[in-house]
Every structure is written in C-alpha cells, then in structure tokens.
Design an enzyme around this catalytic site. Structure first.
Site, PDB file in Angstrom:
ATOM      1  N   HIS A 269       0.839  -1.203   0.000  1.00 17.07           N
ATOM      2  CA  HIS A 269       0.000   0.000   0.000  1.00 17.07           C
ATOM      3  C   HIS A 269       0.877   1.258   0.000  1.00 17.07           C
ATOM      4  O   HIS A 269       0.737   2.127  -0.876  1.00 17.07           O
ATOM      5  CB  HIS A 269      -0.919  -0.016   1.222  1.00 17.07           C
ATOM      6  CG  HIS A 269      -1.824   1.169   1.329  1.00 17.07           C
ATOM      7  ND1 HIS A 269      -3.137   1.132   0.933  1.00 17.07           N
ATOM      8  CD2 HIS A 269      -1.608   2.435   1.772  1.00 17.07           C
ATOM      9  CE1 HIS A 269      -3.687   2.321   1.133  1.00 17.07           C
ATOM     10  NE2 HIS A 269      -2.786   3.133   1.642  1.00 17.07           N
ATOM     11  N   GLU A 270       1.781   1.332   0.957  1.00  8.02           N
ATOM     12  CA  GLU A 270       2.625   2.537   1.054  1.00  8.02           C
ATOM     13  C   GLU A 270       3.567   2.629  -0.148  1.00  8.02           C
ATOM     14  O   GLU A 270       3.851   3.732  -0.619  1.00  8.02           O
ATOM     15  CB  GLU A 270       3.410   2.559   2.364  1.00  8.02           C
ATOM     16  CG  GLU A 270       2.549   2.565   3.636  1.00  8.02           C
ATOM     17  CD  GLU A 270       1.495   3.679   3.707  1.00  8.02           C
ATOM     18  OE1 GLU A 270       1.722   4.771   3.134  1.00  8.02           O
ATOM     19  OE2 GLU A 270       0.424   3.463   4.324  1.00  8.02           O
ATOM     20  N   HIS A 273       1.782   4.408  -2.801  1.00  3.67           N
ATOM     21  CA  HIS A 273       1.857   5.862  -2.597  1.00  3.67           C
ATOM     22  C   HIS A 273       3.241   6.370  -3.020  1.00  3.67           C
ATOM     23  O   HIS A 273       3.377   7.407  -3.676  1.00  3.67           O
ATOM     24  CB  HIS A 273       1.650   6.203  -1.116  1.00  3.67           C
ATOM     25  CG  HIS A 273       0.223   6.166  -0.643  1.00  3.67           C
ATOM     26  ND1 HIS A 273      -0.765   6.913  -1.232  1.00  3.67           N
ATOM     27  CD2 HIS A 273      -0.366   5.515   0.402  1.00  3.67           C
ATOM     28  CE1 HIS A 273      -1.924   6.700  -0.567  1.00  3.67           C
ATOM     29  NE2 HIS A 273      -1.701   5.850   0.411  1.00  3.67           N
ATOM     30  N   GLU A 299      -4.769   7.648  -3.159  1.00  2.99           N
ATOM     31  CA  GLU A 299      -5.241   6.392  -2.595  1.00  2.99           C
ATOM     32  C   GLU A 299      -5.521   5.358  -3.702  1.00  2.99           C
ATOM     33  O   GLU A 299      -5.405   4.158  -3.474  1.00  2.99           O
ATOM     34  CB  GLU A 299      -6.484   6.658  -1.737  1.00  2.99           C
ATOM     35  CG  GLU A 299      -6.827   5.584  -0.747  1.00  2.99           C
ATOM     36  CD  GLU A 299      -5.799   5.359   0.381  1.00  2.99           C
ATOM     37  OE1 GLU A 299      -4.858   6.173   0.525  1.00  2.99           O
ATOM     38  OE2 GLU A 299      -5.924   4.356   1.089  1.00  2.99           O
TER      39      GLU A 299
HETATM   40 CO    CO Z   1      -3.206   5.266   1.900  1.00  6.04          CO
END
Ligand code: CO
Length: 505
Positions: A269-270, A273, A299
């Site tokens: 997830h990170e 980003h 996101e």
């Molecule tokens: Co996030």
C-alpha cells in the site's frame, strides 16, 4: 511583454521553491518524529514544528504572492490552459486563496480545539465514554461549519470541506457515486457472509519471523517498482508515506510476528503511494505540476498495488513459491488455493482499519452519510451513537457492543478531518477503473505479473497519472485516461467476479 511575464513567473517559482524547502524540513522532522525520535524529544519537536509551520504559513500567504499571481493571470502564460505555466498559476491561486481565506483566529482555534478534542477522544475511547467526547465533537463540528463558510461553497457547507481533500468534488458528485454502488455492495457483503465457504485464517496467523518478513516485503516493494535509490522503508506505529525532496520518498510499515498480511499488504500500500511520488515530474518539484492531484487519486495508487495487484492471483503465482521458501515451516505444506483464499478473507467486522477490500467501502459510506448530516444540521451530536448503530445494523447486520468499537473508533472527527473519509472509497473506485483500462490496453499485463514483471503497469501509471502532476483534477483525469468519468460499476464488477469465485456464487 512575454519576457516580462516569464521573468515574473520565474520569480514566483523561486518564492514557492523556498516555501517548499521549508515544508520539506517540517516533513523531515515529522518523519523522524514517527520513526526514530526518542519519546523524551516529542515536546520540543512539537514546538519546533509549530514554529516552522507558522513561518511557512506566513511565507505562502504573503500578499506579494497574491499580487504576483494577479499579474500573471493577465498574461499570455495562462492562455493555453493545459500548459505547465497555466496549471501552476491556476493551482497556486487555489492554494493561496484557501490559505488566506481563513482568519488567523480561526486557524489557531481549530488547531487548539482539535488537539484538545483528540486528547479527550483518546481518553473517552479508552473508557467507552461518549458523553465525555461529545462536547468536543460539538465544538469541532461548529468550527468546521465556520471554516466552510470562510471557504465558501455553491450549494452546501459540506461541499467546501470535501473540496479541501478532493478538489472539484461536492456532495452531489460523491453521493451520486455512492448511490451508484450502495445496493450492490450491501447485497454482495450479505452473500459473502451467508456463504458456507470460509478461508482457514490460521494459515496467515502463524508465526512469521520479522526479519524474514522484512526481506520478503522489501523484495515485493522492489518488484512492483518502488525505487530504493530514491526511497527508504522504515517502521512506524501508524504507517504513512512522505516525500522530502524530488529524489527522497519515505515509506513505513509495521510488523506483526503472528500475521503475514499486515506488514506485507501495508508495505505494498505505502509503496503504491511512494511510486506515485517517485513518478511525479522532478523538474517541477515544489510547484503544483510536481505534486499529486488529490487524496483520492493518491489512494487509488496505493489500493491498486495493495489490492488489485497484491491480493490477486497473478501476483501470488509469482510470489507464493517464494513465500514458501522464505517461510518453509509455516507455508511449506499449505496449498496455493488455501493461501490465496486466506489473504482474501471478507467478513463484516466492526473496525474500519481492519476491514477487507469489500466491506471497507461500507464503513466509508456510513461515515460519509453521518458527517454530511452533522454538517448539514440533520443530525445532532447527541444522536451520533444511536444513528451509527442503526446504520451499522442495516449495512453490516452487526451491532457494535460499545461506542469505542462504534462511533468513537476513528481519530478523524476529533482531528477536524471532516470531508476526508470519502477519499478512501474514491481511491478504491478510481483504482478499479484505472486498472480495468490498463488491462484493456495491455491484455498481457497479468500474465507478466505471473512471471514477476510488474513494470508495464508501473510505466503505464507513470505516464498516465504520475507525470501529469496537478494538470487535471481527479474526475477529469479519470475521464482523460479511461474515456469515462468515475463509474462505480468497475469496482463492483471486479469485486463480484473475484469474490463470487472465492465464495462460490
Ligand atoms: Co493510503
């Protein structure tokens, strides 16, 4: 004339670059605060950061900046509205107006009240004591209404709050999108809950050595394209991503020795980003063209790598044999299908941050409806626990046993982050639509995943999303890239297909 405009533009660019450098220093202090700072250092760190934030605010609200923008808005530089200069001038105007519209008194009051509200929330949540939090929530809601009045809006106050986190969005857009999938989603969640098939969760809740998890997570981040030459991965209690310079992006995760998924999916997830930040045009760093569009689009990138890719079959076709090698005791004898089902467990549950990719969006829908009603005045703060539980029953068929596990579970409202929650689901929606488009343009994409090649998707996102900076606002960007404005059917089609196969309907 043209030269003069260019000269002024360069002058403005230098000014905002100074502000960016100051902002980067603040971010570095913030990153350090959440990763390595000894506990004893936190008071002085807070003081330092508040001081520098005040300096930064002064710099970006300097009337000189406003005057330069007004001059530039009269020049030919803004003629071609998609040009780098025009985009920068347009977006700097937006930032400047928002920063200067709030009176200093209100900024300070919001900062003071929300920090006390968060302290009271921590205690009230611990004691399951909503009446203790209630007066603070009341104050925050009043301040948010006042903030919305200062920003201004076309139809209703909540529009102004949404627009702060998702430029160009408003109640009409967001509720239209949510209405577009609400019924289908509630039905899907109920079907999954009713299914007799359930994954064996013991598979991923065994002991997984943390040092091995670190190596495995880092390999996965590298594979999907997170660049460790311009990035780091560290440990933080509340994982986040921060950018400190054009070639300095930092991501964090946290490890649980009794759960394989938490750190791994958190890292993916990170890293998603981080890949976005690393893909922004470096030559425009510090100006809007070098920045991400919105929280929703940010996101969409993290969720795509975490869910669409990271919880997908093609990803695990490549990574599962590796996981078995790294964790032979835990996974050596576990079949692929059983493992794949375990990382895609879906079940209605009380806590948003622990929710799976299906039920997650219902948590957000509930919060959106509640905070919209709070700002509109249709819901009194007194009635929050009752309204929460009623909706929870309707959407999840569950009743939270306590308010701590119900309306007091999130920090956002105490923090004054109203209008923020919808960006999480917008992210999921954009993610599905973008992914579907990428797959359509690159039919071979998922077969490449199976052999560990994630570069085609990363390159596609670099070109279509990351390199664009803030040129187009989210929904327009979505339309440019996919040919359609945001359409929730992409998310629902994806979820129904994937989970229909897993849960057997
Ligand atoms: Co996030």
């Amino acid at each position: 004339m043209a030269d003069k405009a260019q000269e002024l533009y360069r002058k403005l660019f230098d000014r905002i670059k100074e502000a960016q450098m100051l902002s980067d220093v603040i971010s570095l202090l913030g990153w350090d605060e959440q990763t390595f700072l000894p506990r004893g250092g936190s008071d002085y760190r807070a003081e330092t950061m508040a001081y520098l934030s005040g300096m930064l605010h002064k710099k970006i609200t300097d009337p000189d900046v406003g005057a330069m923008l007004s001059e530039l808005e009269k020049t030919d530089l803004v003629k071609d509205t998609d040009s780098v200069e025009a985009v920068n001038i347009r977006e700097l105007r937006r930032d400047y107006d928002r920063q200067t519209k709030l009176p200093q008194r209100l900024v300070e009051e919001i900062s003071r009240t929300t920090s006390l509200a968060v302290n009271n929330w921590v205690q009230a949540r611990k004691d399951n004591d909503f009446p203790k939090f209630k007066p603070w929530l009341d104050k925050v809601i009043k301040l948010m209404k006042e903030k919305a009045e200062c920003y201004g809006y076309k139809k209703e106050a909540y529009d102004a709050l949404l627009d702060e986190y998702e430029v160009g969005s408003n109640v009409e857009f967001v509720s239209g999108v949510f209405q577009g999938f609400k019924d289908r989603l509630v039905k899907l969640v109920a079907k999954i809950a009713d299914s007799s098939r359930k994954p064996n969760m013991a598979i991923i809740e065994q002991y997984f050595d943390v040092e091995r998890q670190k190596i495995f997570g880092q390999q996965a981040a590298i594979a999907i394209g997170y660049d460790f030459g311009t990035g780091r991965l560290d440990i933080a209690a509340h994982p986040f991503t921060t950018g400190l310079g054009p070639k300095d992006t930092r991501i964090t995760t946290r490890y649980n020795p009794h759960h394989l998924g938490q750190a791994l999916f958190g890292t993916l997830h990170e890293a998603g980003h981080g890949i976005y930040d690393q893909g922004l045009p470096k030559e425009y760093y510090g100006s809007p063209m070098g920045e991400s569009v919105s929280l929703g689009i940010h996101e969409s990138q993290s969720r795509m790598w975490e869910n669409q890719v990271g919880r997908g079959k093609p990803f695990w076709k490549h990574f599962y044999p590796r996981a078995q090698q790294v964790f032979p005791e835990a996974l050596g004898a576990v079949k692929f299908d059983d493992f794949y089902f375990a990382v895609n467990d879906v079940r209605p549950s009380l806590i948003r941050v622990e929710a799976d990719e299906v039920t997650y969006n219902l948590h957000i829908l509930l919060r959106f409806e509640m905070e919209h009603a709070l700002i509109k005045g249709d819901l009194a703060v007194d009635d929050v626990p009752g309204a929460w539980n009623e909706k929870f029953k309707a959407y999840f068929n569950l009743t939270p046993p306590t308010d701590s596990e119900g309306c007091m579970q999130d920090i956002h409202w105490g923090h004054g982050l109203l209008g923020y929650f919808p960006t999480y689901t917008l992210g999921n929606l954009y993610s599905s639509q973008l992914y579907a488009k990428a797959k359509q343009e690159m039919p071979d994409m998922e077969r490449q995943f199976e052999i560990g090649n994630f570069a085609p998707l990363k390159k596609w996102l670099n070109e279509k999303i990351h390199s664009q900076g803030r040129r187009h606002h989210s929904n327009k960007l979505c339309e440019k890239v996919t040919g359609k404005p945001l359409d929730p059917n992409f998310l629902m089609d994806y979820l129904e297909k994937k989970y229909g196969e897993l849960y057997g309907f």
